[in-house]
Scaffold this active site. Structure first.
Site, PDB file in Angstrom:
ATOM      1  N   GLY A 281      38.249  36.368   6.463  1.00 36.93           N
ATOM      2  CA  GLY A 281      38.323  35.738   5.162  1.00 36.93           C
ATOM      3  C   GLY A 281      37.839  36.674   4.088  1.00 36.93           C
ATOM      4  CG  MET A 282      38.537  39.193   0.217  1.00 34.83           C
ATOM      5  SD  MET A 282      37.048  40.180   0.564  1.00 34.83           S
ATOM      6  CE  MET A 282      36.298  40.212  -1.060  1.00 34.83           C
ATOM      7  CG  ASN A 284      39.952  37.749  -3.065  1.00 39.34           C
ATOM      8  OD1 ASN A 284      39.283  38.763  -3.275  1.00 39.34           O
ATOM      9  ND2 ASN A 284      40.883  37.716  -2.130  1.00 39.34           N
ATOM     10  CG  HIS A 307      31.046  33.738   5.616  1.00 40.46           C
ATOM     11  ND1 HIS A 307      29.901  34.302   6.134  1.00 40.46           N
ATOM     12  CD2 HIS A 307      31.651  34.734   4.919  1.00 40.46           C
ATOM     13  CE1 HIS A 307      29.823  35.570   5.776  1.00 40.46           C
ATOM     14  NE2 HIS A 307      30.885  35.856   5.032  1.00 40.46           N
ATOM     15  CD  GLU A 308      35.038  34.560   3.627  1.00 38.64           C
ATOM     16  OE1 GLU A 308      34.610  35.173   2.633  1.00 38.64           O
ATOM     17  OE2 GLU A 308      34.950  35.022   4.779  1.00 38.64           O
ATOM     18  CG  HIS A 311      30.887  35.612   0.130  1.00 35.63           C
ATOM     19  ND1 HIS A 311      29.862  36.536   0.048  1.00 35.63           N
ATOM     20  CD2 HIS A 311      31.478  35.824   1.333  1.00 35.63           C
ATOM     21  CE1 HIS A 311      29.842  37.261   1.170  1.00 35.63           C
ATOM     22  NE2 HIS A 311      30.812  36.840   1.974  1.00 35.63           N
ATOM     23  CE1 TYR A 393      29.916  39.171   7.095  1.00 37.31           C
ATOM     24  CE2 TYR A 393      29.504  41.487   7.495  1.00 37.31           C
ATOM     25  CZ  TYR A 393      30.304  40.486   6.977  1.00 37.31           C
ATOM     26  OH  TYR A 393      31.472  40.801   6.347  1.00 37.31           O
ATOM     27  NE  ARG A 557      39.161  37.052  12.101  1.00 42.38           N
ATOM     28  CZ  ARG A 557      38.593  35.890  12.377  1.00 42.38           C
ATOM     29  NH1 ARG A 557      39.315  34.911  12.907  1.00 42.38           N
ATOM     30  NH2 ARG A 557      37.314  35.696  12.124  1.00 42.38           N
ATOM     31  CE  LYS A 559      34.909  37.438  15.395  1.00 39.85           C
ATOM     32  NZ  LYS A 559      34.679  36.037  15.072  1.00 39.85           N
TER      33      LYS A 559
END
Ligand code: BES
Ligand code: ZN
Length: 603
Positions: A281-282, A284, A307-308, A311, A393, A557, A559
């Site tokens: 995820g990002m 933005n 999580h995102e 942010h 993290y 992905r 990861k």
């Protein structure tokens, strides 16, 4: 002499002689914001899917004089103009410096007296590292191409010439033109959500953000509302599943607000990208970009959205000033993620998720150089991606948890809320955090310096009691003795813990029995499938071969990809297979993923 002594006697006062706005030195940007800086940018870009380029201009409003240095990477600069008022532009002198492999190429513009605006006309390269141009076949709809950007950490400079440092904040406006059947969305206001696409879109971000948060996606997107201020964008074939998986979005925002204070970005929407998206995820602003691999059908992987969303405070509101301070973004975010998950899905699930992350941290830490086990990492001369490990993290979140354990939740919550209010819309360093902490929680016993500047995990590392995983360990012990297990109530994280707890080598018969009993090769949960495929590679379980190849070709992905390719590369024969598969799949991977996997297989 006397005067000098007197001055030395009140040393802290000296600090006040510094300019009011000071910038931490960012070794990953050529910009010199103390001399001249960009405060607002206006983009006017045309999206050319046929040529895989963006073409147009950016106009920067600037403060300062003399000259201004912008960051660029693989950009074709057509011309640079300057203006005192934003209306009348005259050609300006500019010069491209030497290209650095990591940092790109500085663009230095000489500013005539009174310059307040500069306009750069340019186009991007088809190989721009921030941009992924997907063919129709790589999308869910399979009919139209797709474009999206990934700016963090230092890739925005490959689609916009700007001062690409997280210590700099800008507001922006954009006009994006594309084919009429496509929607464009950005990390800004997205007013034109429904109705027929026009191919001509305007965006506005009125709050100052660091440049790595500028983001754009273009494709055959649809929008579905979830709550009053939340919704999801994705291609039509994904829309129902995405809306169902993220139905708690509004509650997540409310939960975060109870903890951190008002959500300051108006809307919170999620864009679900095609599976090649190189990260999970990002964040933005206003529009999180997310991988479809978290859509498991049972909300088991939605912590990524918590999580995102977190942010929106840690990272987007209060930003790491340099990539060495990255733990300020991610450590706070993982801490807040845990708290949102706790409120929404209960303490047991949140602690279980934390315990899994801690297990992953310990495994990764064992492979890291001492310097990279510190929260504050020295990245001089290095790619900032090298600092992206679980240390910022999970070690970061553990330190915050240790502070909470010491001072109590109530005091810690008011500290955290005060921190976000105090530094809102600022970019800060680790040192600034340390000072603020010492001021607001005086007498703290925790060895903060050790946490930040020493490798490893300090003795004060909190113990996380994950009852749900202990119960898996009990069943695992039974499995090892050949006894029947009770797995009826297990959720995804428990299965993950089970797979990781199995002996490293298993016989063909054991693998086949596990698969027959629990259908791992057919799992629709990407985390479980990934953990199973690791075992399949290690134990040469051929029945999963097709599933492995399908996964590697569909999912981008990192990861998941990196550990799978690495596991293959552990034997000579496997390495040859890994290289062949990588060569085949590479055109479908994002440039960032292609580069990182290529580097790993070249070792
Ligand atoms: N901001 C990061 C993504 C990122 C970090 C991109 C550094 C480039 C450089 C994002 O918030 C993130 O951490 N994503 C994680 C998921 C999260 C749940 C740990 C990811 O993509 O795996
Ligand atoms: Zn993050």
């Amino acid at each position: 002499m006397v005067a000098a002594l007197a001055l030395a006697g009140c040393a802290p006062k000296l600090e006040e002689e510094k300019p009011i706005v000071s910038y931490a030195t960012d070794v990953h940007s050529y910009a010199k914001p103390a001399e001249a800086k960009v405060v607002h940018s206006e983009l006017d870009l045309q999206v050319h899917f046929d040529r895989k380029t963006l073409e147009g201009s950016v106009t920067h409003r600037i403060e300062g004089n003399g000259k201004i240095i912008l960051d660029t990477r693989d950009l074709k600069i057509e011309k640079v103009e300057s203006s005192p008022n934003g209306e009348n532009f005259l050609s300006a002198q500019f010069q491209m410096g030497a290209t650095d492999k990591i940092l790109g190429t500085p663009l230095e513009v000489t500013l005539p007296e009174g310059t307040r605006f500069i306009k750069v006309t340019y186009s991007t390269s088809p190989a721009a590292v921030a941009l992924q141009w997907l063919d129709a076949m790589q999308t869910a709809g399979k009919k139209s191409p797709f474009l999206y950007t990934q700016g963090q950490p230092i890739y925005t400079r490959s689609w916009i010439p700007l001062q690409d440092s997280p210590g700099i904040r800008i507001t922006y406006k954009a006009r994006i033109r594309t084919q009429p059947n496509f929607f464009a969305v950005m990390s800004a206001t997205n007013d034109q959500k429904t109705g027929a696409p026009t191919g001509d879109y305007r965006f506005d971000m009125t709050q100052p953000i660091p440049p790595y948060l500028l983001a754009l996606a273009v494709g055959e997107l649809q929008f579905r509302m979830i709550g009053g201020r939340t919704g999801v964008y994705t291609e039509k074939p994904m829309l129902d599943a995405a809306a169902k998986e993220f139905s708690d979005l509004d509650s997540m925002v409310s939960s975060a607000e109870r903890l951190l204070g008002n959500y300051r970005w108006d809307r919170y929407d999620v864009l679900v990208l095609p599976p090649s998206f190189p990260i999970g995820g990002m964040e933005n602003p206003r529009l999180t970009f997310a991988t479809p691999t978290i859509i498991a059908g049972d909300k088991s992987l939605v912590s990524l959205i918590s999580h995102e969303l977190a942010h929106s405070w840690s990272g987007n509101l209060v930003t790491n000033a340099t990539w060495s301070d990255f733990w300020l973004n991610e450590g706070f975010t993982v801490y807040v993620e845990r708290r949102i998950q706790e409120e929404l899905y209960g303490k047991q699930r949140s602690e279980m998720e934390f315990a899994i992350e801690i297990g992953e941290l310990k495994a990764e830490m064992a492979t890291l150089a001492a310097g990279d086990q510190k929260l504050h990492v020295d990245l001089k001369g290095r790619d900032p991606e090298e600092g992206v490990t679980l240390v910022p993290y999970v070690k970061g979140a553990l330190m915050l948890r240790a502070i909470e354990d010491e001072v109590g939740r109530e005091r810690f919550d008011s500290f955290v809320r005060g921190y976000f209010d105090h530094f809102a819309f600022q970019s800060i360093t680790t040192e600034t955090f340390e000072k603020y902490l010492a001021e607001k929680l005086p007498g703290l016993k925790l060895e903060v310096k050790e946490w930040i500047y020493k490798p490893g995990l300090p003795a004060s590392t909190p113990k996380i009691n994950a009852y749900l995983l202990t119960s898996v360990d009990e069943q695992l012990a039974k499995w090892k003795k050949g006894e029947a297990m009770d797995t009826r109530e297990w959720v995804a994280q428990q299965w993950l813990h089970f797979l990781r707890g199995l002996p490293p080598t298993l016989t063909a018969a054991q693998m086949a029995k596990l698969d027959a009993d629990f259908k791992f090769t057919k799992s629709g949960n990407s985390e479980i499938l990934d953990a199973w495929l690791i075992l399949a590679i290690r134990n040469k379980y051929v029945a999963a071969q097709l599933a492995l190849e399908e996964f590697l070709s569909r999912v981008g992905r990192q990861k998941f990809l990196k550990p799978l390719y690495l596991e293959m590369a552990k034997t000579a024969e496997g390495k040859a297979r890994a290289k062949a598969l990588f060569a085949k799949n590479k055109p479908g991977y994002h440039p960032i993923a292609a580069a990182s996997i290529g580097a790993l297989l070249a070792k």
